[in-house]
Design a protein around this motif. Structure first.
Motif, short mmCIF file in Angstrom:
data_model
loop_
_atom_site.label_atom_id
_atom_site.label_comp_id
_atom_site.label_asym_id
_atom_site.label_seq_id
_atom_site.Cartn_x
_atom_site.Cartn_y
_atom_site.Cartn_z
N SER A 1 0.87 -1.18 0.00
CA SER A 1 0.00 0.00 0.00
C SER A 1 0.91 1.23 0.00
CB SER A 1 -0.96 -0.05 1.18
OG SER A 1 -0.27 -0.02 2.38
N SER A 2 0.54 2.30 0.58
CA SER A 2 1.22 3.58 0.41
C SER A 2 2.66 3.60 0.93
CB SER A 2 0.39 4.61 1.18
OG SER A 2 0.74 5.88 0.78
N LEU A 3 3.58 4.17 0.12
CA LEU A 3 5.01 4.28 0.48
C LEU A 3 5.44 5.73 0.38
CD1 LEU A 3 6.60 1.34 -1.54
CD2 LEU A 3 6.85 1.65 0.91
N GLU A 4 6.15 6.26 1.36
CA GLU A 4 6.66 7.62 1.26
C GLU A 4 7.89 7.63 0.36
OE1 GLU A 4 3.56 9.30 3.43
OE2 GLU A 4 5.00 10.03 1.95
N PRO A 5 7.94 8.55 -0.61
CA PRO A 5 9.02 8.51 -1.60
C PRO A 5 10.42 8.61 -0.99
CG PRO A 5 7.77 10.57 -1.71
CD PRO A 5 6.99 9.64 -0.84
N TRP A 6 10.54 9.31 0.15
CA TRP A 6 11.87 9.52 0.70
C TRP A 6 12.44 8.24 1.33
CZ3 TRP A 6 7.74 12.57 2.54
CH2 TRP A 6 7.17 12.16 3.75
N ASP A 7 11.62 7.22 1.49
CA ASP A 7 12.14 5.96 2.05
C ASP A 7 12.75 5.06 0.98
OD1 ASP A 7 9.23 5.92 4.14
OD2 ASP A 7 11.29 6.46 4.69
N LEU A 8 12.60 5.45 -0.28
CA LEU A 8 13.00 4.56 -1.38
C LEU A 8 14.32 4.99 -1.99
CD1 LEU A 8 9.50 4.31 -3.10
CD2 LEU A 8 10.44 2.91 -1.25
N HIS A 9 15.06 4.01 -2.51
CA HIS A 9 16.27 4.30 -3.29
C HIS A 9 16.26 3.34 -4.47
CE1 HIS A 9 17.90 0.59 -1.68
NE2 HIS A 9 17.35 0.97 -0.53
N PRO A 10 16.95 3.70 -5.55
CA PRO A 10 16.84 2.92 -6.80
C PRO A 10 17.07 1.42 -6.61
CG PRO A 10 17.98 4.96 -7.21
CD PRO A 10 17.77 4.91 -5.72
N ASP A 11 17.95 1.02 -5.70
CA ASP A 11 18.25 -0.40 -5.52
C ASP A 11 17.06 -1.19 -5.00
OD1 ASP A 11 20.42 -2.53 -3.71
OD2 ASP A 11 20.18 -2.32 -5.90
N ASN B 1 6.13 20.36 5.28
CA ASN B 1 7.20 19.60 5.95
C ASN B 1 7.32 18.18 5.39
OD1 ASN B 1 9.33 19.38 7.75
ND2 ASN B 1 8.01 18.54 9.38
N ARG B 2 7.11 18.07 4.05
CA ARG B 2 7.29 16.78 3.40
C ARG B 2 8.77 16.62 3.10
NH1 ARG B 2 3.92 12.80 3.12
NH2 ARG B 2 4.18 12.34 0.90
N ARG B 3 9.32 15.44 3.38
CA ARG B 3 10.78 15.25 3.24
C ARG B 3 11.17 14.89 1.82
NH1 ARG B 3 11.69 10.83 7.40
NH2 ARG B 3 13.77 10.83 6.45
N THR B 4 10.59 15.61 0.87
CA THR B 4 10.98 15.38 -0.53
C THR B 4 10.80 16.67 -1.30
OG1 THR B 4 10.67 13.91 -2.43
CG2 THR B 4 8.67 14.67 -1.30
N SER B 5 11.33 16.71 -2.52
CA SER B 5 11.13 17.87 -3.41
C SER B 5 10.59 17.31 -4.73
CB SER B 5 12.48 18.55 -3.68
OG SER B 5 13.30 17.65 -4.43
N PRO B 6 10.02 18.15 -5.59
CA PRO B 6 9.54 17.61 -6.88
C PRO B 6 10.66 16.90 -7.65
CG PRO B 6 8.69 19.82 -6.51
CD PRO B 6 9.69 19.57 -5.41
N GLU B 7 11.87 17.45 -7.59
CA GLU B 7 12.98 16.83 -8.33
C GLU B 7 13.30 15.44 -7.76
OE1 GLU B 7 12.50 20.89 -8.69
OE2 GLU B 7 13.06 19.84 -6.82
N GLU B 8 13.39 15.34 -6.43
CA GLU B 8 13.70 14.03 -5.81
C GLU B 8 12.59 13.03 -6.11
OE1 GLU B 8 16.11 15.86 -1.95
OE2 GLU B 8 13.95 15.45 -1.87
N TYR B 9 11.36 13.51 -6.06
CA TYR B 9 10.22 12.64 -6.34
C TYR B 9 10.31 12.10 -7.78
CZ TYR B 9 5.37 10.99 -6.37
OH TYR B 9 4.23 10.20 -6.45
N ALA B 10 10.58 13.04 -8.71
CA ALA B 10 10.66 12.63 -10.13
C ALA B 10 11.79 11.62 -10.34
CB ALA B 10 10.88 13.86 -11.00
#
Ligand code: SF4
Length: 419
Positions: free
Chosen positions: A218-228, A258-267
């Motif tokens: 289900s839902s994942l926060e983008p800042w927890d993810l890395h390409p690997d 206070n979201r721990r991401t930016s549009p660039e990091e999200y993209a």
């Protein structure tokens, strides 16, 4: 005793209702198919928005109107944030806070903690045994300024790997074809267990130690993810579907949230996922009208959404929640402007969802069939969350079929069964 369950809200609420209903059976009591014949009624409430809070109260009132003799338990996020108001509603004999939920069924039914409970025994029709919602963690240590969930659910606390695996094996034995891992902050699973395990380890273990045909996150926060992280999708049982809440496509708005991401990091993380996971569906939550969001911030935000080409966009109006920083912020956006922005977002989201579905016309995909069937029409979902229907009397619910996708009708793919 007969217990009727109902809920408002998220997959975590659904997973909790599934395990409470399984515990009811393990305690040798019954699940009531309707409120009218229940001795107890358990309602898992939600407070993520003003509407969810209103729906929660309505569910409680409706349950009491349908059966004035039943004892009602109000639990969940709204009941946790407003226990006095919950206790004042007609028929409510117990208010159980989120932190006390674990022992709720034994508290009302008595008996010892059962040795085994079988998830997937959903009391809510149409999902029986097709997919099992498995809660893997609760709470969150982040501090998004609009979020009341973290206030209602407390800090991060993860279930152990063994407990989660036991639930998935039990669901598999009970016939579920798909397990959906649910949590308030899924990506943080394991950080509080002190054994160095993280979500990847859990997924690897589930894939190697169970034979569940499908595993969905289900839902994942983008800042927890890395390409690997996405190498895990080499195992075709992991559904090619990532729900990554964006909330806003504007950097300044994200900072005020206070979201721990930016549009660039999200993209970047979406691009990395799309590069490694074939047929990936990226779906998201998108908020309009966050305090201070003027026309230019909104244009920047919706422009980003358009570039992301989401498979589905869940749109929310900002809803000031008591106790959150955002509720006290200046420059609250006028409801009229929120409605206008939501309409624009629906248009953009609808176009992107349609072109995502159209990309699969002519392809053959595996579909997991759901319980409800009307007029010989059977409906189901692909791994990448495409809704598909076929005309067939023969297909059984909770089975997987290969389907050729032929056309689109009112947002739904129409297909023919190949095998
Ligand atoms: S990550 Fe943010 S939005 Fe999600 S539960 Fe935590 S505080 Fe709330």
């Amino acid at each position: 005793m007969k217990v009727f369950f109902d809920l408002v809200g998220c997959r975590v609420n659904e997973a909790e209702i599934e395990s409470m209903s399984a515990e009811t059976l393990a305690l040798r009591h019954e699940i009531a198919p309707s409120a009218e014949i229940a001795d107890w009624i358990v309602i898992n409430t939600c407070t993520v928005t003003r509407e969810a809070e209103r729906d929660s109260r309505q569910k409680i009132r409706q349950a009491h109107n349908r059966n004035g003799a039943a004892r009602i338990v109000a639990t969940g996020c709204w009941a946790t944030m407003e226990p006095v108001r919950a206790a004042g509603l007609p028929g409510v004999t117990r208010v159980v806070l989120n932190a006390e939920k674990e022992g709720l069924m034994r508290a009302i039914l008595g008996g010892e903690a059962p040795t085994a409970v079988v998830p997937g025994a959903s009391p809510i029709p149409a999902r029986r045994r097709t997919r099992a919602y498995i809660k893997i963690q609760d709470g969150c240590d982040n501090a998004c300024t609009y979020c009341v969930t973290r206030l209602a659910r407390g800090n991060l606390h993860s279930r152990t790997m063994e407990a989660i695996l036991a639930d998935i094996l039990a669901a598999q034995r009970s016939g579920a074809k798909e397990a959906v891992l649910a949590g308030v902050h899924l990506g943080a699973w394991g950080r509080d267990l002190g054994n160095g395990l993280v979500l990847e380890d859990l997924l690897e273990d589930i894939l190697s130690r169970t034979a569940i045909p499908r595993l969905r996150l289900s839902s994942l926060e983008p800042w927890d993810l890395h390409p690997d992280f996405f190498r895990l999708w080499h195992d075709g049982r992991l559904c090619p579907h990532l729900h990554l809440p964006l909330q806003s496509g504007c950097g300044s708005t994200l900072r005020r949230m206070n979201r721990r991401t930016s549009p660039e990091e999200y993209a970047d993380i979406v691009e990395a996922a799309r590069a490694q996971i074939p047929d990936l569906a990226v779906t998201t939550d998108f908020m309009v009208g966050f305090p201070g969001e003027d026309e230019s911030e909104f244009r920047e935000s919706i422009g980003f959404v358009e570039r992301m080409r989401f498979a589905r966009l869940h749109i929310f109006h900002f809803s000031p929640r008591a106790g959150t920083a955002a509720a006290e912020m200046e420059s609250q956006v006028a409801p009229e402007d929120m409605r206008h922005r939501a309409m624009w977002a629906r248009h953009i989201g609808g176009q992107a969802a349609d072109s995502f579905s159209r990309a699969f016309l002519g392809r053959e995909m595996d579909v997991l069939w759901e319980a409800d069937t009307r007029g010989g029409l059977r409906r189901g979902l692909t791994g990448n969350f495409l809704r598909v229907r076929v005309q067939s009397e023969d297909i059984r619910p909770n089975t997987l079929s290969r389907v050729k996708l032929l056309s689109i009708d009112r947002g739904e793919l129409v297909g023919e069964v190949k095998s």
